[in-house]
Every structure is written in C-alpha cells, then in structure tokens.
Write an enzyme that holds these catalytic residues in place. Structure first.
Site, PDB file in Angstrom:
ATOM      1  N   CYS A   1      64.607   2.964   0.300  1.00 21.76           N
ATOM      2  CA  CYS A   1      65.462   1.964  -0.369  1.00 21.76           C
ATOM      3  C   CYS A   1      66.925   2.416  -0.352  1.00 21.76           C
ATOM      4  O   CYS A   1      67.823   1.623  -0.110  1.00 21.76           O
ATOM      5  CB  CYS A   1      65.055   1.794  -1.836  1.00 21.76           C
ATOM      6  N   ASP A   2      67.164   3.693  -0.653  1.00 32.50           N
ATOM      7  CA  ASP A   2      68.529   4.127  -0.938  1.00 32.50           C
ATOM      8  C   ASP A   2      69.133   5.075   0.106  1.00 32.50           C
ATOM      9  O   ASP A   2      70.321   5.400   0.013  1.00 32.50           O
ATOM     10  CB  ASP A   2      68.566   4.804  -2.320  1.00 32.50           C
TER      11      ASP A   2
ATOM     12  N   CYS B   1      63.352   6.530  -4.257  1.00 29.58           N
ATOM     13  CA  CYS B   1      62.922   5.764  -3.075  1.00 29.58           C
ATOM     14  C   CYS B   1      63.880   5.986  -1.903  1.00 29.58           C
ATOM     15  O   CYS B   1      64.965   5.387  -1.860  1.00 29.58           O
ATOM     16  CB  CYS B   1      62.848   4.286  -3.463  1.00 29.58           C
TER      17      CYS B   1
END
Ligand SMILES: Cc1cc2nc3c(=O)[nH]c(=O)nc-3n(C[C@H](O)[C@H](O)[C@H](O)COP(=O)(O)OP(=O)(O)OC[C@H]3O[C@@H](n4cnc5c(N)ncnc54)[C@H](O)[C@@H]3O)c2cc1C
Length: 312
Positions: free
Chosen positions: A139-140, A136
């Site tokens: 997300c990261d 992701c």
C-alpha cells in the site's frame, strides 16, 4: 417504535468488503442490515493517501470510506452502530447478538470483519501512523522512492515486504529479534541475496523517532543490551495479522490462524447460508480492491442462495 429484528441478510463489518456487499445486496433488493462494528469504515480509516483504488488517483483513506458508505446508503442499506459479540449458526434463521444487547435473526450472513495488523506497541508507532509508520508495504511502499526504510519481522510477510520495498527505497533494513528467520527458504534466499537489504539480527525496535514524520528509530540488541539508532524515513511493521473471528470460534470452520475457510472460487463457508468476504478470509492479498471484489462475490453468492431456498 418497534425495532425490526429480522432481515433476509445481515452483513457484519463495514470495511470495503462490507460496503461493497451492501451495495450489491441492496441493488438486488435484499432486505439487508449492516452491523458496522467498532471501526466504522475499517482499516482504511487509519491511513492517509490511497493511490491504488481504481477510479481515484489519490484519495485519503477515511474519505474513500465515507464515499463507500454514502454509496451503500444511497441504495437503502440500513446500518447499525453496534458490534457483534455472538452468533448462533446452529439454528436457522441465524441468531446475532450485539454488544449493546440487541438480538437479530437473518436468513443469510456475510462476515466481513477484516483482520487487524499486529503492532509492536512502542512509543512513536501510533503517533507516526500514516506519517512513515505502516503495516502494508504494497500500500505505502510507493511513497518511499529513494528513501531508507526498515521492516520489522522475520516471517514470510516481512521478507516479502522487504523485497517489495527494494523496488522503491534505496535501502531496506530488516530488523529481527532472533538470528534466524522464520520465513520459507525461498523467501529467505531472495531477501538475503538482495544487495539493497541489510539485516540487523538479535535486535528489537524500542522507539520510533521524529518530529512531524518518522526520522529514525531507536533499537536494542537483545543479546548485548546495546541501544543504538538508525536514520530511516519509513518503518514497516510486518509481524503478522489477526483475523477478527473470535466470535465465530466453534461455529464456522477456521484455519490454524483463525481465517475463515471458504470453498474454492466462492465465498461459501462451512455453514450453508453464511458467506465470508475481505481480509477475514484472505491472508495473501489484503487490499481494499480485493476486499471489495470478494464483497461483491459474497452478495451475489448470498442472493443466489436466498433465491434458491426461497428465502429472499
Ligand atoms: C495503515 C494501512 C494502510 C493501508 N493502505 C492500503 C492502500 O493504500 N490500498 C489498499 O488497497 N489497501 C490498503 N490497506 C489494506 C486495506 O485497508 C484492507 O485490505 C481492507 O480494509 C480490508 O477490508 P475488509 O472490508 O476486509 O476489512 P476491514 O477494513 O478490516 O474492516 C473490517 C470491519 O469489520 C468490523 N468488525 C470487526 N469485528 C466486528 C464485529 N465483531 N462485529 C461487527 N463488526 C466488526 C470493523 O468495525 C470494520 O468495519 C491498508 C491497511 C492499513 C492497516
């Protein structure tokens, strides 16, 4: 002891969508059971820091999910440690059969079974999950400021991830096993013209390398057989997601990739009384907060429907 088998509402799945639906349903005094599935807490239990869930500047994924569970249980949500294998949506109340041989009935259902990222299955990938390996980018990506990262894939998601990662990383390699991309023309153009992105064609990763975290990757050119290495700090797998809807085939309208189709601006599915929330209906956003948001919508939709039909 007699085990209760009928509920006004059954929620299938215990990720952010399921727990949020559980909190709203119980606060609306709906007699609700959650069947949590084989991954209690859902996808966030396999990650480390989460820095984009409002109210938590930084929290470990598993800890966030424990908090959501405690929150739902505080309002009296019953949670069953089992996995749904079969549903019958042609009868009402709906029938739900589990892996451990239980049979439940429910007036309404919320499906919140999420989606699973597809992984490559190469050595190092699982070991370094959350330590440089991710599925992701949104997300990261933030954790890779001024670092070198690699994205694997040739579709829209891979191009979107690679382009997004250039906001943080100083260099982004895109590794694709063919010499042509599958992504839409517009996405391709953006990625191909981005000076921070370098494409490595006809190549597949064979091993993620490192000690305590990702330090590099071993690659193989599928045309020449040449094996070579690249130094990287982050390894993003973007080869697609698979919604967890096997048990719904033939029961509910799904799109060509297996995602549940919901009516616009609602969580209503093709079967009256069945609602869907979270990644199982969302191939665009796939975030904990959007999953939680649609979990809230599903519980409100279910409550209104149950009230209207006098089934609460
Ligand atoms: C490595 C990683 C890092 C991430 N980091 C972030 C982040 O930092 N921020 C962010 O916002 N998002 C992040 N995400 C995305 C986020 O985790 C998902 O968008 C979110 O978890 C989706 O929630 P969900 O409730 O729809 O489904 P999921 O979290 O996928 O949960 C699905 C649930 O359904 C259950 N289930 C499945 N099949 C059945 C069945 N047949 N019967 C019963 N239960 C079933 C599972 O046990 C599970 O409990 C990350 C994802 C990954 C993989």
């Amino acid at each position: 002891m007699t085990i209760k088998t009928h509920f006004s509402l059954i929620i299938i799945g215990s990720g952010p969508a399921g727990y949020t639906a559980g909190i709203y349903a119980r606060r609306a005094m709906i007699d609700t059971l959650m069947i949590e599935g084989m991954q209690p807490g859902g996808q966030l239990t396999i990650t480390t820091e989460v820095e984009n869930f409002p109210g938590f500047i930084s929290i470990q994924g598993p800890e966030l999910m424990v908090k959501m569970r405690e929150h739902a249980e505080k309002f009296g949500l019953a949670i069953d440690a089992d996995h749904v294998e079969e549903v019958d949506l042609k009868t009402h109340p709906f029938k739900v059969k589990t892996m451990l041989g239980k049979e439940f009935t429910a007036n309404a259902l919320i499906i919140a079974t999420g989606a699973s990222a597809k992984w490559l299955g190469i050595p190092g990938e699982k070991e370094f999950m959350g330590k440089g390996v991710s599925g992701c980018a949104t997300c990261d990506g933030f954790f890779f400021k001024d670092k070198v990262v690699m994205v694997v894939g040739g579709g829209d998601t891979a191009m979107e991830d690679a382009t997004y990662l250039t906001n943080h990383a100083k260099k982004v390699y895109v590794v694709h096993r063919r010499d042509k991309l599958r992504a839409s023309k517009a996405m391709q153009e953006r990625a191909l013209n981005n000076p921070k992105i370098e494409f490595i064609w006809n190549t597949v990763p064979v091993e993620v390398l490192g000690n305590n975290a990702v330090e590099g990757v071993k690659l193989k050119n599928v045309k020449t057989g040449e094996i070579f290495e690249k130094k990287i700090d982050g390894f993003f797998v973007a080869i697609g997601h698979k919604p967890n809807t096997e048990f719904l085939k033939g029961q509910l309208e799904l799109d060509e990739s297996g995602y549940i189709i919901t009516k616009p601006d609602s969580t209503y599915t093709s079967v009256e009384g069945v609602f869907a929330a979270g990644d199982v209906r969302d191939k665009v956003y796939r975030q904990a907060i959007t999953a939680a948001g649609s979990g809230c919508m599903a519980a409100i939709d279910a409550e209104r429907w149950l009230e209207e039909k006098n089934l609460k």
